[in-house]
Design an enzyme around this catalytic site. Structure first.
Site, PDB file in Angstrom:
ATOM      1  NE  ARG A 143      11.305  10.607 -33.865  1.00 30.95           N
ATOM      2  CZ  ARG A 143      11.070   9.324 -34.172  1.00 30.95           C
ATOM      3  NH1 ARG A 143       9.822   8.915 -34.406  1.00 30.95           N
ATOM      4  NH2 ARG A 143      12.050   8.463 -34.254  1.00 30.95           N
ATOM      5  CE  LYS A 176       9.920   1.610 -32.691  1.00 32.34           C
ATOM      6  NZ  LYS A 176      10.542   2.694 -33.433  1.00 32.34           N
ATOM      7  CE1 TYR A 229     -23.740  -2.671 -26.757  1.00 28.47           C
ATOM      8  CE2 TYR A 229     -21.605  -3.367 -27.619  1.00 28.47           C
ATOM      9  CZ  TYR A 229     -22.473  -3.194 -26.557  1.00 28.47           C
ATOM     10  OH  TYR A 229     -22.084  -3.540 -25.293  1.00 28.47           O
ATOM     11  CG  MET A 284     -13.984  -3.718 -23.802  1.00 29.24           C
ATOM     12  SD  MET A 284     -14.476  -3.192 -22.163  1.00 29.24           S
ATOM     13  CE  MET A 284     -15.071  -1.549 -22.482  1.00 29.24           C
TER      14      MET A 284
HETATM   15  C1  LIG Z   1      11.240   2.052 -34.585  1.00 27.48           C
HETATM   16  C2  LIG Z   1      12.570   2.461 -35.007  1.00 27.48           C
HETATM   17  C3  LIG Z   1      13.287   1.679 -35.918  1.00 27.48           C
HETATM   18  C4  LIG Z   1      12.727   0.429 -36.565  1.00 27.48           C
HETATM   19  O1  LIG Z   1      11.785   0.750 -37.554  1.00 27.48           O
HETATM   20  P1  LIG Z   1      11.127  -0.359 -38.505  1.00 27.48           P
HETATM   21  O2  LIG Z   1      10.413   0.423 -39.534  1.00 27.48           O
HETATM   22  O3  LIG Z   1      10.175  -1.127 -37.655  1.00 27.48           O
HETATM   23  O4  LIG Z   1      12.222  -1.206 -39.002  1.00 27.48           O
HETATM   24  C5  LIG Z   1      14.575   2.086 -36.236  1.00 27.48           C
HETATM   25  N1  LIG Z   1      15.108   3.202 -35.688  1.00 27.48           N
HETATM   26  C6  LIG Z   1      14.442   3.990 -34.819  1.00 27.48           C
HETATM   27  C7  LIG Z   1      15.096   5.211 -34.263  1.00 27.48           C
HETATM   28  C8  LIG Z   1      13.146   3.651 -34.453  1.00 27.48           C
HETATM   29  O5  LIG Z   1      12.474   4.428 -33.615  1.00 27.48           O
END
Ligand SMILES: *Cc1c(COP(=O)(O)O)cnc(C)c1O
Length: 389
Positions: A136, A36, A281, A329
């Site tokens: 969650r 992700k 700045y 920036m």
């Molecule tokens: C991001 C995520 C992981 C991986 O987490 P890390 O700490 O980067 O290993 C595993 N499971 C879920 C559901 C996640 O959202």
């Protein structure tokens, strides 16, 4: 176009991390690579084939868009992809048709999956995510009975790829009691489901931190994000692994995780600043003595966080130099007073190695254990990525 910076991904570092993590997970355990956030900033399109070369055959993402990017990037048609989060009805339809699995965290999505599978004429590959205490996403205790009924009634429309949960902070001992409770709840509900005929291909709960410090949470599969990229989820996780190896001295601990990413730029200009003048700045940096300053064309627009104002470090000619003044920036200013040999065009390492010195994202500071995740994920897509040996 002139590149202001570039990112390199190390094939050998990733290979070593995957080998180390697989060894820790143990034989027969599947490693799902979490990609992700554009593969934690590494770039899905470059990272996915590299991970496949290292032997990874399964990827997990947050959204359907990311899943589409993984499907486009994978070099093996049988490499598996899982959506752990957002997917609208059109995305669910795409996933079912494509054989991409997805999390089911409420009954609505389970019903949608059944309908879609009937329409598309292919089974929905689902992971039942259970709520165990993170609060969650996840099926609540009361959802399980109707979920099982639906799975039974439409058995031919589903493949139960997984039953999973996610821990609320396995990287910190402060959460120990909560994690232990989650592990207990997960096993209870899993047993309940299995007693009613739900037989998942993979039972999975562990992220990097859990896999490293709660090995009992590694069931059939672990979802590894940050560690595969060569970072510890927290300093604490690193210490606990070091201690377990009987090598508490941080100096003697040979880090088994190798950073995959390097980020480089070049000196764009040099400037002399007289004593008593402010740099950049405002008045955040005062030159008490005459300074020589290098201007480097990266800034918060390119992912160099403003929190590194007057705090960050970069490497030039194998030496560490301090970022002075505010991160702009598109530029940072670096104190190179002590290094007379620095020239315009010299390589600047923002993350990575130069000669014998090393700058890691975490060495930027101990300000926050989440700096690794956040800083990496903010590396913009536009920075070119290349693979190096
Ligand atoms: C991001 C995520 C992981 C991986 O987490 P890390 O700490 O980067 O290993 C595993 N499971 C879920 C559901 C996640 O959202």
């Amino acid at each position: 176009m002139i590149e202001t910076s570039c990112i390199e991904l190390s094939r050998s570092a990733l290979g070593r991390n995957v080998r180390y993590l697989k060894r820790r997970l143990g034989p027969g355990v599947r490693l799902t690579s979490v990609v992700k956030g554009n593969a934690y900033g590494h770039g899905i399109d470059v990272f996915v084939p590299l991970a496949e070369e290292a032997g990874v055959r399964s990827f997990a993402v947050f959204s359907a868009e990311e899943a589409q990017a993984v499907v486009a990037a994978r070099t093996r048609r049988r490499t598996e992809v899982t959506i752990m989060g957002a997917a609208d009805p059109a995305a669910i339809e795409w996933a079912v048709a494509e054989g991409v699995s997805f999390y089911v965290f409420d009954l609505g999505r389970l019903e949608a999956a059944a309908e879609t599978a009937a329409r598309v004429g292919a089974p929905a590959r689902v992971h039942l995510e259970l709520e165990t205490g993170m609060h969650r996403l996840g099926l609540e205790a009361g959802d399980l009975e109707p979920a099982v009924e639906l799975l039974r009634a439409c058995a031919d429309r589903f493949v139960v790829e997984g039953v999973s949960t996610h821990f609320a902070g396995a990287e910190s001992i402060a959460n120990h009691v909560r994690i232990e409770r989650q592990i207990g709840v997960f096993h209870e509900r899993l047993a309940w489901l299995e007693a009613r005929g739900v037989k998942p291909r993979y039972r999975h709960a562990a992220c990097s931190a859990a896999a490293l410090v709660y090995p009992e949470t590694v069931l059939d599969m672990a979802r590894i994000g940050i560690a595969q990229y060569g970072y510890w989820p927290s300093q604490e996780t690193r210490m606990r692994v070091a201690l377990e190896r009987g090598e508490p001295g941080a100096r003697r601990f040979v880090d088994p995780l190798k950073r995959v990413i390097s980020w480089k730029s070049r000196v764009m200009a040099l400037k002399r600043v007289a004593a008593g003048e402010f740099v950049g700045y405002g008045s955040s940096y005062l030159a008490n003595t005459p300074r020589r300053v290098a201007i480097v064309p990266v800034g918060y627009a390119s992912g160099f966080t403003r929190r590194l104002s007057n705090r960050g470090r970069v490497l030039i000619r194998g030496r560490r130099h301090a970022v002075i003044g505010l991160v702009n920036m598109n530029m940072i200013t670096v104190d190179v007073t002590e290094a007379r040999d620095v020239r315009v065009g010299d390589e600047v390492v923002l993350i990575g190695r130069q000669k014998s010195r090393d700058i890691s994202v975490s060495s930027f500071s101990e300000m926050s254990q989440f700096l690794n995740y956040e800083m990496l994920v903010r590396l913009p897509r536009e920075i070119p990525r290349r693979v190096v040996p």
